[in-house]
Write a protein that holds these residues in place. Structure first.
Motif, PDB file in Angstrom:
ATOM      1  N   ILE A  31     -11.458  10.814  10.473  1.00 54.10           N
ATOM      2  CA  ILE A  31     -10.828   9.722   9.725  1.00 54.10           C
ATOM      3  C   ILE A  31     -10.959   9.964   8.222  1.00 54.10           C
ATOM      4  O   ILE A  31      -9.972   9.892   7.477  1.00 54.10           O
ATOM      5  N   LYS A  32     -12.161  10.264   7.769  1.00 49.55           N
ATOM      6  CA  LYS A  32     -12.396  10.424   6.330  1.00 49.55           C
ATOM      7  C   LYS A  32     -11.652  11.630   5.766  1.00 49.55           C
ATOM      8  O   LYS A  32     -11.035  11.541   4.683  1.00 49.55           O
ATOM      9  N   LYS A  33     -11.705  12.747   6.464  1.00 43.99           N
ATOM     10  CA  LYS A  33     -11.045  13.954   5.958  1.00 43.99           C
ATOM     11  C   LYS A  33      -9.531  13.788   5.935  1.00 43.99           C
ATOM     12  O   LYS A  33      -8.864  14.222   4.988  1.00 43.99           O
ATOM     13  N   THR A  34      -8.988  13.125   6.953  1.00 44.05           N
ATOM     14  CA  THR A  34      -7.536  12.939   6.984  1.00 44.05           C
ATOM     15  C   THR A  34      -7.085  11.964   5.899  1.00 44.05           C
ATOM     16  O   THR A  34      -6.041  12.169   5.262  1.00 44.05           O
ATOM     17  N   LEU A  35      -7.856  10.924   5.666  1.00 46.28           N
ATOM     18  CA  LEU A  35      -7.552  10.013   4.555  1.00 46.28           C
ATOM     19  C   LEU A  35      -7.499  10.768   3.234  1.00 46.28           C
ATOM     20  O   LEU A  35      -6.568  10.585   2.429  1.00 46.28           O
TER      21      LEU A  35
ATOM     22  N   MET B 242       3.980   2.929   7.957  1.00 43.42           N
ATOM     23  CA  MET B 242       3.035   3.426   8.964  1.00 43.42           C
ATOM     24  C   MET B 242       1.686   3.735   8.317  1.00 43.42           C
ATOM     25  O   MET B 242       0.624   3.413   8.870  1.00 43.42           O
ATOM     26  N   LEU B 243       1.735   4.379   7.149  1.00 42.10           N
ATOM     27  CA  LEU B 243       0.499   4.702   6.442  1.00 42.10           C
ATOM     28  C   LEU B 243      -0.220   3.435   6.010  1.00 42.10           C
ATOM     29  O   LEU B 243      -1.457   3.350   6.087  1.00 42.10           O
ATOM     30  N   LEU B 244       0.526   2.439   5.554  1.00 41.99           N
ATOM     31  CA  LEU B 244      -0.085   1.167   5.166  1.00 41.99           C
ATOM     32  C   LEU B 244      -0.878   0.580   6.335  1.00 41.99           C
ATOM     33  O   LEU B 244      -2.024   0.145   6.173  1.00 41.99           O
ATOM     34  N   GLN B 245      -0.284   0.572   7.519  1.00 38.64           N
ATOM     35  CA  GLN B 245      -1.007   0.045   8.671  1.00 38.64           C
ATOM     36  C   GLN B 245      -2.252   0.872   8.968  1.00 38.64           C
ATOM     37  O   GLN B 245      -3.304   0.332   9.308  1.00 38.64           O
ATOM     38  N   SER B 246      -2.145   2.192   8.848  1.00 42.02           N
ATOM     39  CA  SER B 246      -3.312   3.040   9.140  1.00 42.02           C
ATOM     40  C   SER B 246      -4.408   2.835   8.098  1.00 42.02           C
ATOM     41  O   SER B 246      -5.601   2.934   8.420  1.00 42.02           O
TER      42      SER B 246
ATOM     43  N   ALA C 142      -8.146   1.881   9.035  1.00 41.77           N
ATOM     44  CA  ALA C 142      -9.265   2.677   8.522  1.00 41.77           C
ATOM     45  C   ALA C 142     -10.254   1.807   7.749  1.00 41.77           C
ATOM     46  O   ALA C 142     -11.470   2.038   7.799  1.00 41.77           O
ATOM     47  N   TYR C 143      -9.739   0.806   7.044  1.00 42.52           N
ATOM     48  CA  TYR C 143     -10.626  -0.138   6.355  1.00 42.52           C
ATOM     49  C   TYR C 143     -11.506  -0.877   7.354  1.00 42.52           C
ATOM     50  O   TYR C 143     -12.721  -1.016   7.152  1.00 42.52           O
ATOM     51  N   HIS C 144     -10.920  -1.356   8.435  1.00 39.75           N
ATOM     52  CA  HIS C 144     -11.719  -2.048   9.452  1.00 39.75           C
ATOM     53  C   HIS C 144     -12.763  -1.117  10.065  1.00 39.75           C
ATOM     54  O   HIS C 144     -13.866  -1.556  10.399  1.00 39.75           O
ATOM     55  N   ALA C 145     -12.411   0.149  10.213  1.00 40.05           N
ATOM     56  CA  ALA C 145     -13.337   1.100  10.832  1.00 40.05           C
ATOM     57  C   ALA C 145     -14.490   1.464   9.908  1.00 40.05           C
ATOM     58  O   ALA C 145     -15.654   1.471  10.318  1.00 40.05           O
ATOM     59  N   LEU C 146     -14.182   1.766   8.657  1.00 40.31           N
ATOM     60  CA  LEU C 146     -15.183   2.312   7.738  1.00 40.31           C
ATOM     61  C   LEU C 146     -15.778   1.280   6.792  1.00 40.31           C
ATOM     62  O   LEU C 146     -16.778   1.558   6.121  1.00 40.31           O
TER      63      LEU C 146
ATOM     64  N   LYS D  23     -14.069  -0.782   0.739  1.00 42.10           N
ATOM     65  CA  LYS D  23     -13.132  -1.615  -0.019  1.00 42.10           C
ATOM     66  C   LYS D  23     -12.015  -0.792  -0.657  1.00 42.10           C
ATOM     67  O   LYS D  23     -10.879  -1.264  -0.790  1.00 42.10           O
ATOM     68  N   LYS D  24     -12.335   0.441  -1.054  1.00 42.10           N
ATOM     69  CA  LYS D  24     -11.321   1.246  -1.736  1.00 42.10           C
ATOM     70  C   LYS D  24     -10.134   1.535  -0.815  1.00 42.10           C
ATOM     71  O   LYS D  24      -9.000   1.706  -1.283  1.00 42.10           O
ATOM     72  N   ILE D  25     -10.376   1.581   0.500  1.00 50.44           N
ATOM     73  CA  ILE D  25      -9.271   1.811   1.442  1.00 50.44           C
ATOM     74  C   ILE D  25      -8.369   0.584   1.486  1.00 50.44           C
ATOM     75  O   ILE D  25      -7.138   0.697   1.491  1.00 50.44           O
ATOM     76  N   LEU D  26      -8.963  -0.604   1.502  1.00 51.11           N
ATOM     77  CA  LEU D  26      -8.166  -1.826   1.475  1.00 51.11           C
ATOM     78  C   LEU D  26      -7.381  -1.930   0.172  1.00 51.11           C
ATOM     79  O   LEU D  26      -6.224  -2.373   0.159  1.00 51.11           O
ATOM     80  N   GLN D  27      -7.972  -1.491  -0.921  1.00 49.09           N
ATOM     81  CA  GLN D  27      -7.272  -1.507  -2.207  1.00 49.09           C
ATOM     82  C   GLN D  27      -6.056  -0.583  -2.175  1.00 49.09           C
ATOM     83  O   GLN D  27      -4.996  -0.909  -2.723  1.00 49.09           O
ATOM     84  N   LYS D  28      -6.197   0.576  -1.512  1.00 46.55           N
ATOM     85  CA  LYS D  28      -5.051   1.472  -1.348  1.00 46.55           C
ATOM     86  C   LYS D  28      -3.945   0.785  -0.547  1.00 46.55           C
ATOM     87  O   LYS D  28      -2.757   0.924  -0.850  1.00 46.55           O
ATOM     88  N   ALA D  29      -4.364   0.050   0.484  1.00 54.65           N
ATOM     89  CA  ALA D  29      -3.390  -0.651   1.321  1.00 54.65           C
ATOM     90  C   ALA D  29      -2.619  -1.686   0.510  1.00 54.65           C
ATOM     91  O   ALA D  29      -1.385  -1.764   0.591  1.00 54.65           O
ATOM     92  N   VAL D  30      -3.325  -2.470  -0.278  1.00 53.32           N
ATOM     93  CA  VAL D  30      -2.676  -3.504  -1.091  1.00 53.32           C
ATOM     94  C   VAL D  30      -1.750  -2.863  -2.122  1.00 53.32           C
ATOM     95  O   VAL D  30      -0.622  -3.345  -2.352  1.00 53.32           O
TER      96      VAL D  30
END
Length: 642
Positions: free
Chosen positions: A264-268, A380-384, A388-392, A395-402
């Protein structure tokens, strides 16, 4: 020499006396490049084509609905399809013959054959073209039909029988990860806790992330593999495929005991390094080729490994990744794939060696990056990102989503009908059903991660646009393209999955979810009508209809609605996402004045976060404990699973 597709081209073609040649391609297609370089680059070939054919070139990514229509038409003739895709058509654009890749010699012979048949057997071609161009008719709904009950246990058994028991592949020459199917396994395990479902899912996730389809040096997945064990990839990498696999691994994070955190982390990080655009959004595709050779960037000879690494490190890499002098791929070259977990004592040395190989590889000429930014793939990436935010819990992942959601919204607002391409300076076709469907789904997911009502309102607003531009009230399904944007005879509806989940299935599920959030019975009725049309199909062909399982789960009361009220609403929501990766709806608020209508009548208890849960038309006792709630659901679902 080529005419690029636009709507008025149909009129131009109809005025021709020549047959029409349609060539469908996309930027990362290896054999498209080969045919371009070996056949179309020959001026004499192009001159012959121009004199005898009206030639149209269509980008598959820009016009997915046209690609789908011509693919289906050729498949109706029994012709194998892929890319490049060629369709020989009458001036009315109905195809009578087609194929994929041809050598220059075979191509010229085919052109001459087509011309002869066209000029000497035109009536026969007109008859066959009309017959084979008929699209499948969606199943018809009858209001008096009894509600179909899906036997889920038998459905899962049938699905698993179609998959390889260890690898999750199917009997085909090339293997695309069937992420939609694997998500059904995950959802079914979450609902029932039947161990065999998790065992099968874990085997699949392990096989894919161990194979050469996964890039062990940087993260990221190739589009497909050439073998059932996922060892040898076709090397192109696409944003959409990586988003779907990232979403799958993230949702399975907890139930697989965080086994795939590194994946997950490496693919992100790889997505960010390769696809991120400084102007907002993410690019689409990385080619398979570099320096004109497929896989050149990614593969290694044993001599290269031994030259750049110490003897100890080289020995570890050679053993771990099955490196041989002969090559596990071709001509002495090796793809990195592993068949077992490394010895813990060698892990540190292995990690250092991988880092060194990555540094060496970065000095090579990299594959070309296609800089299209496609709405659906970004959604699709937004959903992923949300998953990923829920998994890891970063906060920075959620910020990317927003941030990505905001970029998408800025693009959507620019036109009455959204454009498929996000670049302002790029000519773009109208967005298709898959673009709208994925944005809606991603915005609903973002609402459930933030409880920011604006994202849910935006999803509902886009859904209303879909009902205006795409909905067919007669059968309750959605057309692939907006009305009046392509010729009527090219307009079609598609209900089964391909590599990606079906857009109609996504919308059926989102109609139900958004209908639940807003107490909208009209949406619920539409979702129910779609369910009653497809439920029997789901049981007869579980792989092709897998994406409809989410809607079917809602109709058979396997989709709980969690309503969370209180100051810790977001934390409770995150816990539910982590512990329950099955189908669900989560509404919540941490402020009594900022809530959906379905939350307004729920008691607000000071300094306490309450969870109110409904399943179908039954409400469970309110609770403050996630664990006890999930235990109640488990007992309820297992008792009715059949």
């Amino acid at each position: 020499m080529w005419n690029s597709w636009h709507k008025s081209l149909a009129t131009l073609a109809s005025n021709q006396v020549k047959p029409v040649l349609i060539h469908i391609h996309f930027a990362a297609c290896h054999w498209c490049h080969v045919m371009e370089q070996t056949t179309f680059a020959d001026a004499s070939v192009m001159d012959y084509m121009h004199r005898h054919f009206f030639c149209i070139k269509i980008d598959k990514e820009t016009h997915p609905s046209l690609n789908a229509w011509y693919t289906q038409s050729l498949q109706n003739m029994g012709i194998a399809t892929g890319w490049p895709l060629h369709a020989f058509c009458l001036p009315n654009l109905l195809p009578f013959l087609g194929g994929t890749y041809f050598s220059k010699k075979d191509w010229m012979a085919l052109l001459k054959h087509v011309l002869y048949v066209y000029h000497h057997h035109r009536p026969l071609l007109e008859k066959s073209a009309g017959h084979f161009s008929k699209m499948p008719t969606p199943p018809q709904f009858h209001s008096a039909s009894p509600q179909v009950e899906i036997a889920w246990s038998a459905y899962l058994q049938s699905m698993l029988q179609a998959l390889h028991p260890l690898y999750g592949s199917i009997k085909k020459d090339v293997q695309f990860p069937l992420t939609t199917v694997y998500q059904v396994l995950l959802a079914s395990y979450a609902i029932t806790h039947i161990p065999s479902y998790l065992v099968s899912l874990n085997n699949i996730l392990q096989s894919i992330s161990s194979g050469g389809i996964y890039d062990h040096l940087t993260g990221g997945f190739a589009r497909y593999a050439l073998d059932e064990k996922w060892k040898i990839p076709h090397f192109e990498k696409m944003l959409a495929d990586n988003a779907l696999l990232l979403d799958l691994y993230a949702k399975a994070h907890h139930c697989t005991q965080a086994k795939y955190t590194s994946v997950i982390k490496k693919t992100l990080q790889w997505i960010e390094d390769i696809f991120f655009s400084a102007t907002g959004g993410y690019y689409n595709t990385l080619d398979a080729d570099s320096e004109g050779i497929e896989g050149q960037y990614y593969t290694w000879t044993i001599e290269e490994i031994q030259q750049v690494l110490s003897p100890e490190a080289a020995a570890v890499i050679i053993q771990h990744y099955q490196i041989t002098a002969k090559g596990n791929w071709q001509k002495g070259y090796n793809v990195l794939y592993k068949t077992k977990t490394p010895d813990p004592t060698a892990q540190v040395l292995l990690s250092k060696a991988e880092k060194k190989l990555c540094q060496v590889r970065q000095k090579r000429i990299a594959p070309a990056l296609e800089k299209k930014k496609i709405v659906a793939h970004n959604a699709m990436l937004l959903q992923s990102f949300v998953s990923a935010y829920h998994a890891l819990k970063e906060k920075k992942i959620l910020q990317k989503a927003v941030s990505l959601a905001t970029v998408l919204w800025q693009h959507i607002q620019q036109k009455k009908i959204m454009k498929r391409m996000m670049e302002a300076d790029v000519a773009s076709s109208p967005g298709t059903l898959i673009d709208y469907a994925w944005v809606i789904q991603a915005y609903v997911a973002l609402y459930q991660a933030t409880f920011s009502l604006s994202w849910l309102d935006k999803a509902k607003s886009i859904l209303e646009d879909v009902l205006i531009f795409f909905y067919d009230v007669e059968d309750g399904f959605f057309f692939e393209s907006p009305r009046q944007t392509i010729p009527n005879f090219l307009q079609a509806k598609y209900l089964t999955d391909d590599v990606y989940p079906n857009a109609n299935a996504i919308l059926g599920y989102q109609l139900y979810k958004i209908g639940s959030f807003y107490n909208n019975e009209r949406y619920h009725a539409m979702a129910t009508k779609m369910y009653q049309n497809v439920a029997s199909q789901l049981q007869s062909s579980p792989i092709l209809w897998a994406s409809w399982s989410k809607l079917c789960f809602t109709q058979q009361d396997y989709t709980p609605l969690f309503m969370i009220i209180g100051k810790d609403a977001l934390q409770v929501s995150n816990t539910l996402h982590m512990l329950y990766p099955g189908p669900k709806m989560i509404a919540g608020t941490y402020h009594p004045q900022n809530a959906l209508p379905i939350l307004s009548n729920k008691p607000w208890v000071a300094d306490t976060t309450m969870i109110y849960t409904c399943v179908g038309k039954t409400c469970l006792p309110p609770t403050t404990y996630v664990s006890s709630l999930l235990h109640m659901l488990k007992k309820r679902f297992i008792s009715k699973w059949s």
